[in-house]
Design a protein around this motif. Sequence first.
Motif, short mmCIF file in Angstrom:
data_model
loop_
_atom_site.label_atom_id
_atom_site.label_comp_id
_atom_site.label_asym_id
_atom_site.label_seq_id
_atom_site.Cartn_x
_atom_site.Cartn_y
_atom_site.Cartn_z
N PRO A 32 0.96 -1.21 -0.03
CA PRO A 32 0.25 0.54 -0.68
C PRO A 32 0.80 0.82 0.08
O PRO A 32 0.14 2.17 -0.16
CB PRO A 32 -1.16 0.24 1.48
CG PRO A 32 -0.35 -0.77 2.14
CD PRO A 32 0.70 -2.26 0.55
N SER A 33 1.80 1.30 0.40
CA SER A 33 2.94 2.34 1.14
C SER A 33 3.56 2.43 -0.59
O SER A 33 3.85 4.25 -0.95
CB SER A 33 4.00 2.30 1.56
OG SER A 33 3.78 2.21 3.30
N LEU A 34 3.22 2.31 -1.02
CA LEU A 34 4.24 1.73 -3.18
C LEU A 34 2.73 2.55 -3.93
O LEU A 34 3.07 3.79 -4.27
CB LEU A 34 4.33 1.02 -3.62
CG LEU A 34 5.73 0.58 -3.23
CD1 LEU A 34 6.16 -1.40 -3.50
CD2 LEU A 34 6.62 1.00 -2.78
N THR A 35 1.62 1.65 -3.61
CA THR A 35 0.10 2.02 -4.83
C THR A 35 -0.54 2.61 -4.56
O THR A 35 -1.04 3.18 -5.14
CB THR A 35 -0.28 0.44 -5.32
OG1 THR A 35 -0.74 0.12 -3.81
CG2 THR A 35 0.30 -0.13 -5.15
N THR A 94 7.89 1.83 9.75
CA THR A 94 7.03 2.53 10.11
C THR A 94 7.85 3.72 10.14
O THR A 94 7.04 4.84 10.51
CB THR A 94 6.61 1.63 11.92
OG1 THR A 94 6.49 0.70 11.95
CG2 THR A 94 5.83 2.51 12.47
N VAL A 95 8.85 3.33 10.56
CA VAL A 95 9.24 5.32 10.64
C VAL A 95 9.45 5.57 9.33
O VAL A 95 9.52 7.36 9.21
CB VAL A 95 11.10 4.67 11.10
CG1 VAL A 95 12.08 6.55 10.76
CG2 VAL A 95 11.13 4.67 11.90
N GLY A 96 10.36 5.10 7.88
CA GLY A 96 9.91 5.49 6.39
C GLY A 96 8.48 5.93 6.89
O GLY A 96 8.24 7.38 5.87
N ILE A 97 7.28 5.87 6.81
CA ILE A 97 5.95 6.14 6.62
C ILE A 97 5.56 7.53 7.60
O ILE A 97 5.44 8.09 6.82
CB ILE A 97 4.82 5.28 7.02
CG1 ILE A 97 4.94 3.68 5.81
CG2 ILE A 97 3.72 6.16 6.80
CD1 ILE A 97 4.00 2.95 6.74
N VAL A 113 12.59 5.96 0.50
CA VAL A 113 13.89 4.79 0.44
C VAL A 113 13.60 4.49 2.04
O VAL A 113 13.98 2.67 1.58
CB VAL A 113 15.12 5.82 0.62
CG1 VAL A 113 16.13 4.82 1.11
CG2 VAL A 113 15.48 6.41 -0.57
N LEU A 114 13.07 4.90 3.28
CA LEU A 114 13.50 3.34 4.13
C LEU A 114 12.17 2.76 3.66
O LEU A 114 12.24 1.42 4.07
CB LEU A 114 13.15 4.87 5.44
CG LEU A 114 14.26 5.42 5.68
CD1 LEU A 114 13.71 6.09 7.31
CD2 LEU A 114 15.35 4.98 6.02
N ILE A 115 10.79 3.00 3.16
CA ILE A 115 9.79 2.47 3.29
C ILE A 115 10.44 1.31 2.09
O ILE A 115 9.86 -0.29 2.00
CB ILE A 115 8.68 3.14 2.79
CG1 ILE A 115 8.23 3.89 3.42
CG2 ILE A 115 8.37 1.93 2.27
CD1 ILE A 115 7.45 4.75 2.85
#
Length: 411
Positions: A32-35, A94-97, A113-115
């Motif tokens: 989901p963090s990508l799409t 989680t930190v990336g989001i 990048v972190l995600i």
Amino acid sequence: MSSALDAQRPTRRSGQALLLWGLLVIAANLRPSLTGVGPLLDQVQADLGLSAAVAGLLNTLPLLAFAVISPLVPRLAARRGPERVLAGALLVLTVGIAIRWIPTVAGLFGGTVLIGAGIAVGNVLLPSLIKRDFPTKVGLLTSAYATVMGGVAAVASGVAVPISEVAPGGWSTALGCWIVLALLAIALWSPQLRTPPPVAAAVHGGHRLPWKSGLAWAVTAFMGLQSLGFYVVVTWLPGVVQDTGISPASAGWLLFLFQVVAVLTSLAAPALLRRARDQRGLATVNSLIMLAGYVGLLLAPEWAVVWTIVLGFGGGACLVLALAFLGLRAHDAAGAGALSAMAQSVGYLLAAVGPVLFGLLHSVSSGWQAPLILMCVAAFGQAVVAMVAGKGTVRPSGDHQAPDQTPAPAR
């Protein structure tokens, strides 16, 4: 003795149920963090003043992270234990989001990048853990986690714009709201950290990637080509169909339709895997279905709805097969991790190149014919490697014997 064993069974069953739920919720976090980014790109560009090329990096950076980090995961898992490495990856995700929630250029790209790094670890370790803990249900559970992953990815695409329109913070909140799902995964996975760390013997073995195996390269090629197809469709299908007169809103719904059909197809995959003696026929036929979808867009783009359904049908099955190969072709759990790392490193590097090359061909040729011909060639190549990737077992690293052609159980 009998009563003691009877008392242990419920505990063992509940432990396996908790493990399974943890794996499925982790799978729900892998897309989901990508799409959810694509539908918001116009808003992101307008607010931050990004060029189209720079904004396009938001889709490319995670794939490059997959390619760079995947080969490192088996060694790290052998040293620290896959449970701890996966927990660390969830924390990084989680930190990336959270960082990407900050509406700045630095927050947007740093968080991305972190995600990508966190998802890369999950991509590699889930097939390995399924092979280790559920060895007789590889096909079924691979289909289950692919369905969850694809279903949540489709929902993320569909709700991104509505959330941005009603939530405080707009697009940044639409991207940041997925932190709730990541925190839920951490909570469900934390009991697995009680697993003892790996013994010394395990630390020194089981992490070499099978670069010398022809079968491993076939699995890698199949993974890479189906990933290339997915990310090209997700990136460019709206643009292709809009040139036939379809509105941007309708083009977005076609992309949603593609993902929904893919999810529904993945639900049927376990039954097909159980009935097949090996997976060569399934992988070849579904690759040819993808080829038919590209040929349809090339020759009759006005029937875009039909070709979108065809691509979703073939793409959903090919995704499940590509993920299942990582367990079915492996000798053991360590082998599944090594094969997964190799296939996803090279595969996602190829996937990262695909959308860029597709767009470049479109720009150079001022049309969609050349890039769609490229996808026809890629789908045909996928059908060819499917005939090899669908059968056999990759020998452990260091064993130079010919690949075992005894089919792995597909259950």
